[in-house]
Design a protein around this motif. Structure first.
Motif, PDB file in Angstrom:
ATOM      1  N   SER A 210       0.842  -1.193   0.000  1.00  0.00           N
ATOM      2  CA  SER A 210       0.000   0.000   0.000  1.00  0.00           C
ATOM      3  C   SER A 210       0.883   1.251   0.000  1.00  0.00           C
ATOM      4  CB  SER A 210      -0.908   0.009   1.231  1.00  0.00           C
ATOM      5  OG  SER A 210      -0.132   0.198   2.415  1.00  0.00           O
ATOM      6  N   THR A 211       0.309   2.371  -0.326  1.00  0.00           N
ATOM      7  CA  THR A 211       1.050   3.636  -0.314  1.00  0.00           C
ATOM      8  C   THR A 211       1.614   3.909   1.075  1.00  0.00           C
ATOM      9  OG1 THR A 211      -0.357   4.550  -2.054  1.00  0.00           O
ATOM     10  CG2 THR A 211       0.911   6.123  -0.734  1.00  0.00           C
ATOM     11  N   THR A 212       0.827   3.636   2.106  1.00  0.00           N
ATOM     12  CA  THR A 212       1.276   3.846   3.489  1.00  0.00           C
ATOM     13  C   THR A 212       2.475   2.972   3.806  1.00  0.00           C
ATOM     14  OG1 THR A 212      -0.984   4.377   4.182  1.00  0.00           O
ATOM     15  CG2 THR A 212       0.588   3.759   5.916  1.00  0.00           C
ATOM     16  N   GLU A 213       2.439   1.706   3.379  1.00  0.00           N
ATOM     17  CA  GLU A 213       3.546   0.783   3.628  1.00  0.00           C
ATOM     18  C   GLU A 213       4.808   1.227   2.897  1.00  0.00           C
ATOM     19  OE1 GLU A 213       1.021  -3.349   4.346  1.00  0.00           O
ATOM     20  OE2 GLU A 213       1.539  -2.713   2.306  1.00  0.00           O
ATOM     21  N   LYS A 214       4.644   1.707   1.678  1.00  0.00           N
ATOM     22  CA  LYS A 214       5.792   2.167   0.891  1.00  0.00           C
ATOM     23  C   LYS A 214       6.457   3.390   1.515  1.00  0.00           C
ATOM     24  CE  LYS A 214       4.101   0.446  -3.569  1.00  0.00           C
ATOM     25  NZ  LYS A 214       3.543   0.812  -4.889  1.00  0.00           N
ATOM     26  N   GLU A 215       5.670   4.178   2.250  1.00  0.00           N
ATOM     27  CA  GLU A 215       6.193   5.413   2.838  1.00  0.00           C
ATOM     28  C   GLU A 215       6.826   5.209   4.206  1.00  0.00           C
ATOM     29  OE1 GLU A 215       2.828   8.010   2.748  1.00  0.00           O
ATOM     30  OE2 GLU A 215       3.103   8.535   0.614  1.00  0.00           O
ATOM     31  N   THR A 216       6.753   4.004   4.753  1.00  0.00           N
ATOM     32  CA  THR A 216       7.444   3.738   6.014  1.00  0.00           C
ATOM     33  C   THR A 216       8.950   3.722   5.776  1.00  0.00           C
ATOM     34  OG1 THR A 216       7.423   1.338   5.707  1.00  0.00           O
ATOM     35  CG2 THR A 216       5.514   2.323   6.834  1.00  0.00           C
ATOM     36  N   LYS A 217       9.721   3.744   6.862  1.00  0.00           N
ATOM     37  CA  LYS A 217      11.179   3.725   6.728  1.00  0.00           C
ATOM     38  C   LYS A 217      11.644   2.444   6.046  1.00  0.00           C
ATOM     39  CE  LYS A 217      15.254   5.513   7.491  1.00  0.00           C
ATOM     40  NZ  LYS A 217      15.684   6.741   6.823  1.00  0.00           N
ATOM     41  N   ILE A 218      11.058   1.309   6.427  1.00  0.00           N
ATOM     42  CA  ILE A 218      11.437   0.041   5.807  1.00  0.00           C
ATOM     43  C   ILE A 218      11.027   0.035   4.337  1.00  0.00           C
ATOM     44  CG2 ILE A 218      10.963  -2.445   5.777  1.00  0.00           C
ATOM     45  CD1 ILE A 218      10.801  -2.360   8.817  1.00  0.00           C
ATOM     46  N   GLY A 219       9.815   0.549   4.044  1.00  0.00           N
ATOM     47  CA  GLY A 219       9.360   0.620   2.661  1.00  0.00           C
ATOM     48  C   GLY A 219      10.285   1.455   1.797  1.00  0.00           C
ATOM     49  N   SER A 220      10.762   2.572   2.346  1.00  0.00           N
ATOM     50  CA  SER A 220      11.684   3.452   1.611  1.00  0.00           C
ATOM     51  C   SER A 220      13.015   2.766   1.345  1.00  0.00           C
ATOM     52  CB  SER A 220      11.917   4.747   2.401  1.00  0.00           C
ATOM     53  OG  SER A 220      10.713   5.459   2.570  1.00  0.00           O
ATOM     54  N   LEU A 221      13.515   2.021   2.344  1.00  0.00           N
ATOM     55  CA  LEU A 221      14.777   1.299   2.175  1.00  0.00           C
ATOM     56  C   LEU A 221      14.635   0.180   1.138  1.00  0.00           C
ATOM     57  CD1 LEU A 221      16.003   1.016   5.871  1.00  0.00           C
ATOM     58  CD2 LEU A 221      16.980   2.437   4.069  1.00  0.00           C
ATOM     59  N   PHE A 222      13.480  -0.472   1.148  1.00  0.00           N
ATOM     60  CA  PHE A 222      13.232  -1.542   0.181  1.00  0.00           C
ATOM     61  C   PHE A 222      13.220  -0.965  -1.238  1.00  0.00           C
ATOM     62  CE2 PHE A 222      11.056  -4.901  -2.053  1.00  0.00           C
ATOM     63  CZ  PHE A 222      11.424  -6.058  -1.380  1.00  0.00           C
ATOM     64  N   LYS A 223      12.560   0.163  -1.401  1.00  0.00           N
ATOM     65  CA  LYS A 223      12.506   0.824  -2.710  1.00  0.00           C
ATOM     66  C   LYS A 223      13.898   1.209  -3.188  1.00  0.00           C
ATOM     67  CE  LYS A 223      10.588   4.841  -5.115  1.00  0.00           C
ATOM     68  NZ  LYS A 223       9.788   6.088  -4.972  1.00  0.00           N
ATOM     69  N   LYS A 224      14.704   1.749  -2.274  1.00  0.00           N
ATOM     70  CA  LYS A 224      16.063   2.151  -2.622  1.00  0.00           C
ATOM     71  C   LYS A 224      16.904   0.955  -3.040  1.00  0.00           C
ATOM     72  CE  LYS A 224      19.973   4.866  -0.894  1.00  0.00           C
ATOM     73  NZ  LYS A 224      20.498   5.658   0.256  1.00  0.00           N
ATOM     74  N   LYS A 225      16.718  -0.170  -2.356  1.00  0.00           N
ATOM     75  CA  LYS A 225      17.483  -1.367  -2.705  1.00  0.00           C
ATOM     76  C   LYS A 225      17.072  -1.880  -4.077  1.00  0.00           C
ATOM     77  CE  LYS A 225      19.445  -5.567  -0.870  1.00  0.00           C
ATOM     78  NZ  LYS A 225      19.805  -6.312   0.349  1.00  0.00           N
ATOM     79  N   LEU A 226      15.784  -1.825  -4.383  1.00  0.00           N
ATOM     80  CA  LEU A 226      15.305  -2.220  -5.710  1.00  0.00           C
ATOM     81  C   LEU A 226      15.961  -1.351  -6.794  1.00  0.00           C
ATOM     82  CD1 LEU A 226      11.473  -2.789  -5.194  1.00  0.00           C
ATOM     83  CD2 LEU A 226      13.166  -4.532  -5.734  1.00  0.00           C
ATOM     84  N   GLU A 227      16.015  -0.049  -6.515  1.00  0.00           N
ATOM     85  CA  GLU A 227      16.608   0.889  -7.480  1.00  0.00           C
ATOM     86  C   GLU A 227      18.088   0.589  -7.692  1.00  0.00           C
ATOM     87  OE1 GLU A 227      15.653   4.570  -5.634  1.00  0.00           O
ATOM     88  OE2 GLU A 227      13.639   4.688  -6.522  1.00  0.00           O
ATOM     89  N   ASN A 228      18.780   0.189  -6.642  1.00  0.00           N
ATOM     90  CA  ASN A 228      20.200  -0.136  -6.750  1.00  0.00           C
ATOM     91  C   ASN A 228      20.431  -1.379  -7.591  1.00  0.00           C
ATOM     92  OD1 ASN A 228      20.910   2.030  -5.117  1.00  0.00           O
ATOM     93  ND2 ASN A 228      20.974   0.829  -3.256  1.00  0.00           N
ATOM     94  N   PHE A 229      19.409  -2.237  -7.698  1.00  0.00           N
ATOM     95  CA  PHE A 229      19.540  -3.470  -8.475  1.00  0.00           C
ATOM     96  C   PHE A 229      18.895  -3.375  -9.853  1.00  0.00           C
ATOM     97  CE2 PHE A 229      20.762  -5.160  -4.402  1.00  0.00           C
ATOM     98  CZ  PHE A 229      21.538  -6.275  -4.698  1.00  0.00           C
ATOM     99  N   SER A 230      18.376  -2.179 -10.188  1.00  0.00           N
ATOM    100  CA  SER A 230      17.710  -2.039 -11.477  1.00  0.00           C
ATOM    101  C   SER A 230      18.709  -1.807 -12.611  1.00  0.00           C
ATOM    102  CB  SER A 230      16.707  -0.880 -11.419  1.00  0.00           C
ATOM    103  OG  SER A 230      17.378   0.337 -11.138  1.00  0.00           O
TER     104      SER A 230
END
Length: 230
Positions: A210-230
């Motif tokens: 969810s948008t709320t989950e993505k905006e948590t600190k863990i969600g933000s770190l997960f997104k950043k890690k995905l970007e590093n592997f893209s």
């Protein structure tokens, strides 16, 4: 009368919600090998233990009678570290979680002191993270040994074993996604430790948050890690 009854229900709901998102940490300083240390240090009564959240928030608790204590509530599950002047321990705060932490004085050699940590918890998040981490570490260690062996000589058998280990790792982390006792944010934190992490492997999992989950600190770190592997 009805208005008061509705107000009472709202209060009950608030108290129940707060309790469900609470945590407590009971800490013990074990200076048994040299009880004088409780008075003269290195970790003594009057010193502080700090609870440092991943989000940057810091709480403190003073050591009294060789004990310290934290309690509070969290909006979302969050990694944190218990730190003191001579070490610390990692914990994962989750809803309705309770921790007992011991900092145990150890002397590896005469005149040299250190504190070992022992953590016990009823947190399913913390215990699952610990279990998965230990299993993953064991598999990765075995894989590294086989890869080093394979570099020395072409070995079909060791290559097959490496493939088996990679499959075991995939199954280990796939089981986290399927685990209904973990909420999505907890799953995301554990999945980030996957040694075979990739954008292709976990983008669909992130997209379903969810948008709320993505905006948590863990969600933000997960997104950043995905970007590093893209």
């Amino acid at each position: 009368m009805l208005r008061y009854f509705v107000f009472f229900l709202l209060i009950c709901f608030y108290l129940q919600s707060s309790a469900q998102k609470s945590y407590s940490i009971k800490g013990f300083i074990k200076n048994e090998i040299n009880p004088q240390m409780s008075i003269s240090g290195p970790l003594k009564n009057g010193n502080y233990v700090y609870l440092e959240y991943l989000s940057g928030k810091v709480d403190s608790s003073i050591i009294k009678d060789n004990r310290f204590f934290f309690e509070g509530s969290i909006a979302n599950p969050e990694p944190a570290s218990l730190n003191h002047a001579h070490g610390g321990a990692t914990i994962l705060l989750s809803y309705e979680s309770n921790f007992e932490v011991e900092f145990i004085l150890n002397s590896p050699e005469s005149g040299l002191y250190e504190y070992l940590s022992n953590v016990n918890s009823d947190s399913f998040f913390y215990n699952t993270w610990l279990k998965v981490g230990n299993r993953s570490h064991s598999l990765v260690k075995k894989r590294s040994e086989l890869q080093n062996l394979n570099q020395q000589s072409i070995n079909i058998e060791s290559k097959n074993e490496i493939e088996v280990i990679n499959k075991l790792l995939d199954n280990l982390y796939s089981s986290i996604i399927k685990n209904n006792q973990l909420i999505n944010i907890e799953k995301a934190y554990i999945l980030m430790s996957d040694p075979n992490f990739s954008n292709e492997k976990y983008k669909s999992f992130f997209d379903e948050l969810s948008t709320t989950e993505k905006e948590t600190k863990i969600g933000s770190l997960f997104k950043k890690k995905l970007e590093n592997f893209s």
